[in-house]
Design a protein around this motif. Sequence first.
Motif, PDB file in Angstrom:
ATOM      1  N   LYS A  26       0.834  -1.206   0.000  1.00  0.00           N
ATOM      2  CA  LYS A  26       0.000   0.000   0.000  1.00  0.00           C
ATOM      3  C   LYS A  26       0.865   1.250   0.000  1.00  0.00           C
ATOM      4  O   LYS A  26       2.030   1.224   0.402  1.00  0.00           O
ATOM      5  CB  LYS A  26      -0.880   0.040   1.260  1.00  0.00           C
ATOM      6  CG  LYS A  26      -1.881  -1.076   1.359  1.00  0.00           C
ATOM      7  CD  LYS A  26      -2.672  -0.963   2.652  1.00  0.00           C
ATOM      8  CE  LYS A  26      -3.649  -2.101   2.820  1.00  0.00           C
ATOM      9  NZ  LYS A  26      -4.379  -2.005   4.090  1.00  0.00           N
ATOM     10  N   ALA A  30      -2.388   5.384   2.383  1.00  0.00           N
ATOM     11  CA  ALA A  30      -3.424   4.355   2.574  1.00  0.00           C
ATOM     12  C   ALA A  30      -3.128   3.508   3.806  1.00  0.00           C
ATOM     13  O   ALA A  30      -4.030   3.202   4.598  1.00  0.00           O
ATOM     14  CB  ALA A  30      -3.527   3.474   1.339  1.00  0.00           C
ATOM     15  N   ASP A  34      -5.372   3.208   7.304  1.00  0.00           N
ATOM     16  CA  ASP A  34      -5.831   1.930   7.851  1.00  0.00           C
ATOM     17  C   ASP A  34      -5.338   1.698   9.278  1.00  0.00           C
ATOM     18  O   ASP A  34      -6.018   1.059  10.078  1.00  0.00           O
ATOM     19  CB  ASP A  34      -5.366   0.773   6.967  1.00  0.00           C
ATOM     20  CG  ASP A  34      -6.032   0.781   5.605  1.00  0.00           C
ATOM     21  OD1 ASP A  34      -7.036   1.506   5.427  1.00  0.00           O
ATOM     22  OD2 ASP A  34      -5.536   0.063   4.704  1.00  0.00           O
TER      23      ASP A  34
END
Length: 110
Positions: A26, A30, A34
């Motif tokens: 990722k 991102a 998360d």
Amino acid sequence: MDQLESSTSKDAVWRSRLQRHAQSGKTIAAFCRDESVSTATFHIWRAKLAAAGAHSVTPAQPATFIDLGAVKNTAGVTPAACPPTPTTSPAGIDVRIDLGDGIVLTITRR
């Protein structure tokens, strides 16, 4: 919990987090979204641990293959493309490579 123990614990958490990011594929944005951490904090910890890692001794990854090129035994003549390290004798070729820490790799062709 004292300050040193807390710092060591945070280091371990961030080392784990950075490793998970590297394996995730990722983007930093991102991944941080998360993980519920800011990208600025991510960059600070990555720099901090990289600097700490530069001062610690970590074992180097061993080479899986070393290409020495072609070595021909042409009556004691070493081809121009080959380094002069192999020694030729009527019995064959000996190549010795010092790998460091007292380890010497010897390859013999008879």
